[in-house]
Design an enzyme around this catalytic site. Structure first.
Site, PDB file in Angstrom:
ATOM      1  N   GLN A 139       2.792  -4.601  -5.089  1.00  0.00           N
ATOM      2  CA  GLN A 139       2.377  -4.142  -3.771  1.00  0.00           C
ATOM      3  C   GLN A 139       1.252  -3.175  -4.123  1.00  0.00           C
ATOM      4  N   SER A 140       0.007  -3.600  -3.935  1.00  0.00           N
ATOM      5  CA  SER A 140      -1.109  -2.877  -4.553  1.00  0.00           C
ATOM      6  C   SER A 140      -1.845  -1.935  -3.602  1.00  0.00           C
ATOM      7  N   GLU A 165      -4.836   5.370 -10.545  1.00  0.00           N
ATOM      8  CA  GLU A 165      -4.062   6.180  -9.592  1.00  0.00           C
ATOM      9  C   GLU A 165      -3.057   7.084 -10.320  1.00  0.00           C
ATOM     10  N   ASP A 192       9.636 -14.075  -7.762  1.00  0.00           N
ATOM     11  CA  ASP A 192       9.361 -12.801  -7.075  1.00  0.00           C
ATOM     12  C   ASP A 192       9.734 -11.672  -8.034  1.00  0.00           C
ATOM     13  N   ILE A 244      -0.944 -14.344  -9.320  1.00  0.00           N
ATOM     14  CA  ILE A 244      -2.127 -15.214  -9.495  1.00  0.00           C
ATOM     15  C   ILE A 244      -2.893 -15.433  -8.188  1.00  0.00           C
ATOM     16  N   THR A 245      -2.223 -15.225  -7.050  1.00  0.00           N
ATOM     17  CA  THR A 245      -2.911 -15.421  -5.752  1.00  0.00           C
ATOM     18  C   THR A 245      -3.781 -14.225  -5.382  1.00  0.00           C
ATOM     19  N   GLY A 246      -3.693 -13.143  -6.143  1.00  0.00           N
ATOM     20  CA  GLY A 246      -4.450 -11.933  -5.818  1.00  0.00           C
ATOM     21  C   GLY A 246      -5.886 -11.990  -6.337  1.00  0.00           C
ATOM     22  N   GLN A 247      -6.637 -10.939  -6.067  1.00  0.00           N
ATOM     23  CA  GLN A 247      -8.031 -10.873  -6.517  1.00  0.00           C
ATOM     24  C   GLN A 247      -8.122 -11.091  -8.027  1.00  0.00           C
ATOM     25  N   ASP A 248      -7.426 -10.244  -8.805  1.00  0.00           N
ATOM     26  CA  ASP A 248      -7.561 -10.301 -10.263  1.00  0.00           C
ATOM     27  C   ASP A 248      -6.956 -11.576 -10.831  1.00  0.00           C
ATOM     28  N   THR A 298      -3.011   1.630 -13.658  1.00  0.00           N
ATOM     29  CA  THR A 298      -4.033   2.040 -12.696  1.00  0.00           C
ATOM     30  C   THR A 298      -4.515   3.481 -12.869  1.00  0.00           C
ATOM     31  N   LYS A 325       3.912   3.013 -10.335  1.00  0.00           N
ATOM     32  CA  LYS A 325       3.114   2.502 -11.452  1.00  0.00           C
ATOM     33  C   LYS A 325       3.298   3.352 -12.714  1.00  0.00           C
ATOM     34  N   TYR A 376       2.889   4.633  -4.526  1.00  0.00           N
ATOM     35  CA  TYR A 376       2.349   3.565  -5.381  1.00  0.00           C
ATOM     36  C   TYR A 376       2.156   4.082  -6.811  1.00  0.00           C
TER      37      TYR A 376
HETATM   38  P1  NAP Z   1      -3.821  -7.977  -4.959  1.00  0.00           P
HETATM   39  O1  NAP Z   1      -5.067  -8.726  -4.618  1.00  0.00           O
HETATM   40  O2  NAP Z   1      -3.166  -7.167  -3.917  1.00  0.00           O
HETATM   41  O3  NAP Z   1      -2.763  -9.039  -5.541  1.00  0.00           O
HETATM   42  C1  NAP Z   1      -1.426  -8.692  -5.750  1.00  0.00           C
HETATM   43  C2  NAP Z   1      -0.665  -9.922  -6.184  1.00  0.00           C
HETATM   44  O4  NAP Z   1       0.715  -9.558  -6.364  1.00  0.00           O
HETATM   45  C3  NAP Z   1      -0.686 -11.069  -5.168  1.00  0.00           C
HETATM   46  O5  NAP Z   1      -0.758 -12.293  -5.859  1.00  0.00           O
HETATM   47  C4  NAP Z   1       0.669 -10.915  -4.491  1.00  0.00           C
HETATM   48  O6  NAP Z   1       1.177 -12.126  -3.957  1.00  0.00           O
HETATM   49  C5  NAP Z   1       1.526 -10.493  -5.679  1.00  0.00           C
HETATM   50  N1  NAP Z   1       2.792  -9.888  -5.292  1.00  0.00           N
HETATM   51  C6  NAP Z   1       3.006  -8.858  -4.444  1.00  0.00           C
HETATM   52  N2  NAP Z   1       4.322  -8.585  -4.346  1.00  0.00           N
HETATM   53  C7  NAP Z   1       4.964  -9.465  -5.156  1.00  0.00           C
HETATM   54  C8  NAP Z   1       6.321  -9.701  -5.478  1.00  0.00           C
HETATM   55  N3  NAP Z   1       7.313  -8.989  -4.947  1.00  0.00           N
HETATM   56  N4  NAP Z   1       6.611 -10.685  -6.362  1.00  0.00           N
HETATM   57  C9  NAP Z   1       5.629 -11.444  -6.903  1.00  0.00           C
HETATM   58  N5  NAP Z   1       4.325 -11.296  -6.614  1.00  0.00           N
HETATM   59  C10 NAP Z   1       3.998 -10.291  -5.760  1.00  0.00           C
HETATM   60  O7  NAP Z   1      -4.098  -7.001  -6.199  1.00  0.00           O
HETATM   61  P2  NAP Z   1      -5.286  -7.012  -7.268  1.00  0.00           P
HETATM   62  O8  NAP Z   1      -6.398  -6.161  -6.760  1.00  0.00           O
HETATM   63  O9  NAP Z   1      -5.541  -8.392  -7.738  1.00  0.00           O
HETATM   64  O10 NAP Z   1      -4.621  -6.152  -8.443  1.00  0.00           O
HETATM   65  C11 NAP Z   1      -3.857  -6.778  -9.472  1.00  0.00           C
HETATM   66  C12 NAP Z   1      -2.975  -5.744 -10.142  1.00  0.00           C
HETATM   67  O11 NAP Z   1      -3.763  -4.701 -10.695  1.00  0.00           O
HETATM   68  C13 NAP Z   1      -1.977  -5.060  -9.223  1.00  0.00           C
HETATM   69  O12 NAP Z   1      -0.809  -4.804  -9.979  1.00  0.00           O
HETATM   70  C14 NAP Z   1      -2.643  -3.744  -8.863  1.00  0.00           C
HETATM   71  O13 NAP Z   1      -1.678  -2.778  -8.547  1.00  0.00           O
HETATM   72  C15 NAP Z   1      -3.354  -3.434 -10.160  1.00  0.00           C
HETATM   73  N6  NAP Z   1      -4.593  -2.659 -10.052  1.00  0.00           N
HETATM   74  C16 NAP Z   1      -5.593  -3.060  -9.227  1.00  0.00           C
HETATM   75  C17 NAP Z   1      -6.782  -2.351  -9.201  1.00  0.00           C
HETATM   76  C18 NAP Z   1      -7.932  -2.780  -8.337  1.00  0.00           C
HETATM   77  O14 NAP Z   1      -8.847  -1.958  -8.142  1.00  0.00           O
HETATM   78  N7  NAP Z   1      -7.970  -4.009  -7.867  1.00  0.00           N
HETATM   79  C19 NAP Z   1      -6.938  -1.212 -10.030  1.00  0.00           C
HETATM   80  C20 NAP Z   1      -5.881  -0.848 -10.870  1.00  0.00           C
HETATM   81  C21 NAP Z   1      -4.727  -1.588 -10.885  1.00  0.00           C
HETATM   82  P3  NAP Z   1       0.889 -12.581  -2.419  1.00  0.00           P
HETATM   83  O15 NAP Z   1      -0.494 -13.207  -2.447  1.00  0.00           O
HETATM   84  O16 NAP Z   1       1.979 -13.539  -2.172  1.00  0.00           O
HETATM   85  O17 NAP Z   1       0.936 -11.344  -1.581  1.00  0.00           O
HETATM   86  O1  F7E Z   2      -9.273   3.389  -1.041  1.00  0.00           O
HETATM   87  C1  F7E Z   2     -10.684   6.032   1.083  1.00  0.00           C
HETATM   88  C2  F7E Z   2      -9.232   6.160   0.679  1.00  0.00           C
HETATM   89  O2  F7E Z   2      -7.735   1.533  -0.387  1.00  0.00           O
HETATM   90  C3  F7E Z   2     -10.299   4.039  -1.763  1.00  0.00           C
HETATM   91  C4  F7E Z   2      -6.030  -0.352  -5.260  1.00  0.00           C
HETATM   92  O3  F7E Z   2      -6.586  -1.512  -5.837  1.00  0.00           O
HETATM   93  O4  F7E Z   2      -7.530   1.073  -6.471  1.00  0.00           O
HETATM   94  C5  F7E Z   2      -7.107   0.711  -5.175  1.00  0.00           C
HETATM   95  O5  F7E Z   2      -6.548   1.835  -4.491  1.00  0.00           O
HETATM   96  C6  F7E Z   2     -10.606   5.388  -1.149  1.00  0.00           C
HETATM   97  C7  F7E Z   2      -9.379   6.243  -0.830  1.00  0.00           C
HETATM   98  O6  F7E Z   2      -8.385   1.884  -2.824  1.00  0.00           O
HETATM   99  C8  F7E Z   2     -10.772   4.149   4.182  1.00  0.00           C
HETATM  100  O7  F7E Z   2      -8.646   7.299   1.265  1.00  0.00           O
HETATM  101  C9  F7E Z   2     -11.673   5.962   3.401  1.00  0.00           C
HETATM  102  O8  F7E Z   2      -9.612   7.584  -1.206  1.00  0.00           O
HETATM  103  O9  F7E Z   2     -10.030   0.971  -1.293  1.00  0.00           O
HETATM  104  P1  F7E Z   2      -8.853   1.856  -1.319  1.00  0.00           P
HETATM  105  P2  F7E Z   2      -7.432   2.871  -3.655  1.00  0.00           P
HETATM  106  O10 F7E Z   2      -6.525   3.639  -2.802  1.00  0.00           O
HETATM  107  O11 F7E Z   2      -8.329   3.628  -4.565  1.00  0.00           O
HETATM  108  C10 F7E Z   2      -6.518   1.604  -7.336  1.00  0.00           C
HETATM  109  C11 F7E Z   2      -7.129   1.882  -8.681  1.00  0.00           C
HETATM  110  C12 F7E Z   2      -5.307   0.746  -7.391  1.00  0.00           C
HETATM  111  O12 F7E Z   2      -4.593   0.732  -8.374  1.00  0.00           O
HETATM  112  C13 F7E Z   2      -4.856   0.130  -6.113  1.00  0.00           C
HETATM  113  O13 F7E Z   2      -4.012  -0.999  -6.377  1.00  0.00           O
HETATM  114  O14 F7E Z   2     -11.242   5.163   0.103  1.00  0.00           O
HETATM  115  N1  F7E Z   2     -10.890   5.439   2.416  1.00  0.00           N
HETATM  116  N2  F7E Z   2     -11.613   5.194   4.485  1.00  0.00           N
HETATM  117  C14 F7E Z   2     -10.328   4.301   2.864  1.00  0.00           C
HETATM  118  N3  F7E Z   2      -9.500   3.421   2.275  1.00  0.00           N
HETATM  119  C15 F7E Z   2      -9.112   2.331   2.997  1.00  0.00           C
HETATM  120  N4  F7E Z   2      -8.314   1.401   2.417  1.00  0.00           N
HETATM  121  N5  F7E Z   2      -9.526   2.159   4.297  1.00  0.00           N
HETATM  122  C16 F7E Z   2     -10.360   3.034   4.945  1.00  0.00           C
HETATM  123  O15 F7E Z   2     -10.711   2.852   6.106  1.00  0.00           O
END
Ligand code: NAP
Ligand code: F7E
Length: 362
Positions: A83-84, A129, A58, A9-13, A127, A155, A151
């Site tokens: 661990q996202s 990914e 956790d 819940i502390t994360g973005q989504d 995801t 997933k 990752y």
């Molecule tokens: P985020 O901002 O990184 O938030 C992750 C959350 O998970 C935080 O609340 C974090 O807590 C918690 N967490 C991490 N390790 C944990 C553990 N061991 N036990 C309990 N809680 C834990 O991620 P998000 O962008 O909101 O994404 C939410 C979910 O969607 C994730 O599962 C991510 O992999 C998935 N997802 C994200 C995207 C995207 O583009 N954003 C796309 C596809 C899928 P702390 O605040 O304590 O670190």
């Molecule tokens: O990278 C490139 C990098 O870290 C996007 C997570 O929410 O979405 C996210 O994962 C792209 C990659 O996101 C930098 O190589 C270039 O190709 O913003 P990102 P991600 O890896 O797509 C998916 C759907 C999830 O599920 C994940 O949880 O951008 N890139 N230069 C960079 N990326 C980062 N982080 N930093 C750079 O400087």
């Protein structure tokens, strides 16, 4: 009243979803982890909200999960905790597997052990990914998976174990295969937020340069606030099913950078190729963007592009509520204001220190 449990819940989504569910009249419970600094910026505004509750748990600790499940007895679980960060998963692969793969199993099995299997619906944050080294473009629910990072491999286990529990135990559990979604609350090390913050800082003389990795990488970027509605819609269907959630529009990291700087008042011009590519301020000729090897990954996913047809038809969801241009604008405007506030408080602190030194303020 429906009772939702949100892990992560502390994360973005998590923070956007909590707002959405509270607005729908849900009792919202969230799990948090103990940390040495108690700074929960994204959920601070919920303090004192009557239907909002936090519990320690956790995903690496079954006992904490079972304790919360027994106490809350949710009707819906949104398993967002993970661990996202993809790049971090190369440095911490075992931790990533424990939380992002086995953690999902702990939730599912916990639900069963607490006797909630037939009363509680579970959403798993899957995801794009999973498509990794992509085998077709655009990607839909039938596209083969080819995970391309620790990752993504973790997933993928989460995805399959959800499917297994659905079929083996007739549980209502589903995966939302979400493509990248961003916002003003995005973690600062993901590429979009790194860029919008840097653009705001450079425009206000608080940073000299932005260093990026692979700028050719292509993503289908949506707005997180629009995507949390889908998580909820997925759990409101008659039958449990998996859905791709995406905008259907693709852009490169370079395009995101150009637009973000434009909204911050700087027109960029890119010159050079590969590691030698640089972004210059057209007005001054100053180099503001460079490529650094530090941000390249051992294997990178470079061509994500989602097909949201199923979500549009079956969930009635509009994938284009917020356009790419609007998303970048929202993020840049937020970060321009954030940097301005930081500059102002820094100015006040500096003045105060000078006054104290001169004995003007005692
Ligand atoms: P985020 O901002 O990184 O938030 C992750 C959350 O998970 C935080 O609340 C974090 O807590 C918690 N967490 C991490 N390790 C944990 C553990 N061991 N036990 C309990 N809680 C834990 O991620 P998000 O962008 O909101 O994404 C939410 C979910 O969607 C994730 O599962 C991510 O992999 C998935 N997802 C994200 C995207 C995207 O583009 N954003 C796309 C596809 C899928 P702390 O605040 O304590 O670190
Ligand atoms: O990278 C490139 C990098 O870290 C996007 C997570 O929410 O979405 C996210 O994962 C792209 C990659 O996101 C930098 O190589 C270039 O190709 O913003 P990102 P991600 O890896 O797509 C998916 C759907 C999830 O599920 C994940 O949880 O951008 N890139 N230069 C960079 N990326 C980062 N982080 N930093 C750079 O400087």
């Amino acid at each position: 009243m429906k009772t939702a449990l949100i892990t992560g819940i502390t994360g973005q989504d998590g923070s956007f979803l909590a707002e959405f569910l509270l607005s729908k009249g849900y009792e919202v419970h969230g799990t948090i982890r103990r940390s040495s600094v108690d700074f929960r910026e994204r959920i601070a505004h919920f303090e004192g909200t009557p239907n909002f509750h936090l519990h320690y748990a956790d995903l690496g600790d079954s006992m904490s999960i079972i304790q919360v499940l027994n106490k809350v007895r949710p009707t819906e679980i949104y398993n967002l905790a993970a661990q996202s960060h993809v790049q971090v998963s190369f440095d911490s692969p075992e931790f990533t597997a424990d939380v992002d793969a086995t953690g999902v199993l702990r939730i599912l099995e916990g639900v069963r052990q607490c006797g909630l299997a037939q009363t509680c619906r579970i959403y798993q944050a899957s995801t794009s990914e999973l498509y990794g080294k992509v085998e077709e473009v655009p990607q839909n629910e039938n596209t083969p998976f080819h995970p391309y990072s620790p990752y993504a491999v973790a997933k993928l286990y989460g995805y399959w174990i959800v499917k297994e529990y659905r079929e083996a135990y007739n549980m209502y559990c589903c995966s939302g295969i979400l493509f990248n979604h961003e916002s003003e609350r995005r973690g600062e090390t993901f590429v979009t937020r790194k860029i919008t913050l840097a653009a705001a800082r450079i425009a206000q003389d608080k940073q000299d340069k932005l260093f990026l990795g692979n700028m050719d990488s292509l993503r289908d970027w949506g707005y997180a606030k629009d995507y949390v509605e889908c998580m909820w819609l997925i759990l409101q269907q008659e039958k449990p099913e998996d859905f791709v959630i995406a905008t259907g529009v693709q852009h490169s990291v370079r395009e995101f950078t150009e637009l973000a700087f434009r909204y911050a008042g700087i027109e960029l011009e890119f010159k050079g190729k590969g590691m030698d590519e640089k972004g210059y301020d057209k007005a001054t000729g100053r180099c503001l963007v460079e490529v650094s090897e530090d941000f390249y990954r051992p294997t990178d996913v470079v061509n994500l592009w989602g097909d949201p047809s199923k979500a549009r038809t079956k969930l009635g969801w509009n994938p284009n509520t917020t356009s790419f241009e609007e998303l970048v604008k929202i993020m840049v405007e937020h970060d321009m204001a954030k940097v301005a506030v930081e500059r102002e408080s820094e100015r006040v602190r500096t003045n105060l220190a000078a006054y104290l030194e001169k004995g003007i303020v005692k």
